[in-house]
Design a protein around this motif. Structure first.
Motif, PDB file in Angstrom:
ATOM      1  N   VAL A 143      34.628 110.707  68.262  1.00 46.66           N
ATOM      2  CA  VAL A 143      35.188 109.358  68.403  1.00 46.66           C
ATOM      3  C   VAL A 143      34.185 108.395  67.781  1.00 46.66           C
ATOM      4  CG1 VAL A 143      35.840 107.536  70.002  1.00 46.66           C
ATOM      5  CG2 VAL A 143      36.529 109.894  70.456  1.00 46.66           C
ATOM      6  N   ILE A 144      34.567 107.800  66.671  1.00 52.49           N
ATOM      7  CA  ILE A 144      33.701 106.879  65.930  1.00 52.49           C
ATOM      8  C   ILE A 144      34.010 105.477  66.423  1.00 52.49           C
ATOM      9  CG2 ILE A 144      33.061 106.052  63.643  1.00 52.49           C
ATOM     10  CD1 ILE A 144      34.368 108.896  62.748  1.00 52.49           C
ATOM     11  N   GLY A 202      32.360 100.584  56.184  1.00 57.43           N
ATOM     12  CA  GLY A 202      31.579 101.564  55.428  1.00 57.43           C
ATOM     13  C   GLY A 202      30.903 102.577  56.329  1.00 57.43           C
ATOM     14  N   LEU A 203      30.423 102.127  57.484  1.00 56.51           N
ATOM     15  CA  LEU A 203      29.777 103.040  58.422  1.00 56.51           C
ATOM     16  C   LEU A 203      30.803 103.986  59.046  1.00 56.51           C
ATOM     17  CD1 LEU A 203      27.065 103.791  59.653  1.00 56.51           C
ATOM     18  CD2 LEU A 203      27.481 102.119  61.460  1.00 56.51           C
ATOM     19  N   ILE A 204      32.004 103.477  59.335  1.00 55.91           N
ATOM     20  CA  ILE A 204      33.072 104.345  59.833  1.00 55.91           C
ATOM     21  C   ILE A 204      33.360 105.450  58.825  1.00 55.91           C
ATOM     22  CG2 ILE A 204      35.527 104.447  60.422  1.00 55.91           C
ATOM     23  CD1 ILE A 204      35.299 101.648  61.552  1.00 55.91           C
ATOM     24  N   GLY A 259      33.430 119.972  60.174  1.00 57.37           N
ATOM     25  CA  GLY A 259      34.616 120.682  60.630  1.00 57.37           C
ATOM     26  C   GLY A 259      35.161 120.190  61.949  1.00 57.37           C
ATOM     27  N   ILE A 260      35.032 118.881  62.223  1.00 56.06           N
ATOM     28  CA  ILE A 260      35.537 118.331  63.478  1.00 56.06           C
ATOM     29  C   ILE A 260      36.513 117.190  63.179  1.00 56.06           C
ATOM     30  CG2 ILE A 260      33.523 118.977  64.838  1.00 56.06           C
ATOM     31  CD1 ILE A 260      32.375 116.270  64.488  1.00 56.06           C
ATOM     32  N   ARG A 261      37.395 116.924  64.138  1.00 57.86           N
ATOM     33  CA  ARG A 261      38.405 115.876  63.954  1.00 57.86           C
ATOM     34  C   ARG A 261      37.799 114.507  64.205  1.00 57.86           C
ATOM     35  NH1 ARG A 261      43.988 114.640  67.282  1.00 57.86           N
ATOM     36  NH2 ARG A 261      42.541 114.199  68.986  1.00 57.86           N
ATOM     37  N   GLY A 262      38.090 113.574  63.341  1.00 54.33           N
ATOM     38  CA  GLY A 262      37.613 112.210  63.504  1.00 54.33           C
ATOM     39  C   GLY A 262      38.648 111.327  64.174  1.00 54.33           C
ATOM     40  N   GLY A 307      46.010 110.052  58.771  1.00 55.18           N
ATOM     41  CA  GLY A 307      46.122 111.051  59.824  1.00 55.18           C
ATOM     42  C   GLY A 307      45.058 110.968  60.892  1.00 55.18           C
ATOM     43  N   TYR A 308      44.166 109.982  60.789  1.00 54.60           N
ATOM     44  CA  TYR A 308      43.140 109.819  61.816  1.00 54.60           C
ATOM     45  C   TYR A 308      43.722 109.035  62.991  1.00 54.60           C
ATOM     46  CZ  TYR A 308      39.716 111.170  58.240  1.00 54.60           C
ATOM     47  OH  TYR A 308      39.006 111.835  57.276  1.00 54.60           O
TER      48      TYR A 308
END
Length: 379
Positions: free
Chosen positions: A171-172, A184-186, A197-200, A226-227
């Motif tokens: 979780v960003i 940009g950091l996101i 290899g992980i979902r954002g 798709g995020y």
């Protein structure tokens, strides 16, 4: 079906970190002797230099397997050790490990594990699955780190700093203001998640400090890719049920800039975690570090969350420029349209990516993030 035969152990030579720095060679002996004639007789007339350096420090270990990165895995006595999960890791002697039965152990790391040559800064990180030898008074010694999957990492002091391992979701967290929103950091975090290899998941907090109408293009930009995107206000509780749903049954790291409210969100998701929170500096508009140590926390609804210290800049680790295009998932359908097979998508003519940007099929903000990362600019 007959069980697969156990792999045969073999002795192999592996690289280790050198035990000490090379001896410093004295210089300017001639000038020193001319300046101090009376002390000339006391100067050393010979200098011995050890031939041992970075390339000569090897040891033999017994191994029957290797990790995904090709590194040898040392054989240990499985019967004398217990499996565990590292909840926090501070240095090499303060690793809090939870055993399979739920008992906590304060573990140190076997020197052999610490000194084996590696690209990363730390031999053991939060999230690692390990085997350790239990000792008296709920202490232990970590003997082996199991192969990792699902990692989030960055560059620190020219080495890989693995923030957390063995997770499946990141979780960003960003904020509308205090500190201001950094797309940009996101994007850098999303690249790191793709690499690991992980979902954002994009979480924009403090939505009470900005205009929801102005946020819609940002939400749409990531949702179309798709995020999952969730808008939250940790104080009022808005968006917390949706965030709680995304966390249920998963192993999730909360990461982002200092001061965006990661710990406040965790306190709202599960009251009783008692995560320490802080305020943003009025002088620099930057957050102050309130979380000092990366820590795994169990959720009552199922799953784990990882609270991490805030990051002000993120330099990606182990990513060459040629693979960067693949970490921007919307670039993938357009790469084949490039005229040149080695197109960098920066200055070339007949570039499929630039064509997609010009026709509104790729976000100009995302393309600008790509250029910044490609050129090595920090954000």
């Amino acid at each position: 079906m007959q069980a697969a035969a156990k792999k045969k152990s073999r002795k192999i030579r592996v690289a280790f970190h050198k035990n000490r720095n090379k001896r410093k060679r004295f210089s300017d002996l001639t000038r020193q002797s001319e300046a101090e004639l009376e002390a000339t007789n006391d100067l050393s007339t010979t200098e011995r230099l050890s031939g041992k350096g970075d390339l000569t420090r090897y040891r033999t270990i017994v191994s029957s397997d290797e990790g995904d990165d090709g590194a040898a895995i040392r054989d240990i006595d499985q019967a004398a050790t217990l499996p565990g999960r590292v909840l926090t890791a501070v240095g090499s002697n303060q690793c809090r490990v939870e055993a399979a039965d739920g008992q906590m152990y304060l573990c140190s790391v076997r020197r052999l594990v610490r000194t084996m040559s590696r690209e990363g800064r730390n031999a053991v990180v939060a999230g690692d699955r390990v085997r350790f030898t239990p000792q008296a008074d709920a202490t232990g010694v970590i003997e082996l780190v199991e192969p990792r999957f699902g990692t989030l990492s960055r560059v620190s002091r020219y080495k890989a700093h693995i923030i957390v391992s063995n997770i499946d979701q990141a979780v960003i967290v960003a904020s509308v203001a205090d500190p201001h929103l950094k797309l940009g950091l996101i994007d850098r975090f999303l690249c790191s998640a793709e690499k690991g290899g992980i979902r954002g998941v994009v979480c924009i907090n403090k939505i009470d400090l900005g205009s929801r109408r102005l946020l819609q293009p940002v939400v749409g930009q990531y949702a179309r890719l798709g995020y999952p995107v969730v808008l939250t206000d940790a104080l009022s509780g808005e968006g917390i049920p949706e965030l709680r749903r995304l966390l249920r049954g998963r192993e999730t790291v909360f990461t982002g800039q200092s001061g965006v409210g990661k710990s406040s969100l965790l306190n709202a998701v599960q009251p009783g975690l008692w995560r320490r929170t802080g305020e943003v500096s009025s002088d620099t508009n930057k957050g102050r570090h309130t979380t000092r140590v990366t820590e795994l926390l169990r959720l009552d609804a199922g799953g784990w969350v990882v609270d991490t210290p805030g990051i002000r800049t993120l330099q990606l680790w182990d990513i060459v420029k040629e693979e960067l295009e693949g970490l921007f998932i919307e670039f993938r359908p357009f790469v084949h349209a490039c005229r040149f097979p080695d197109c960098t998508h920066t200055h070339e003519q007949n570039c499929g990516i630039k064509h997609g940007v010009a026709h509104g099929l790729i976000s100009p903000l995302r393309y600008d993030s790509y250029l910044r990362i490609f050129n090595g600019d920090e954000t």
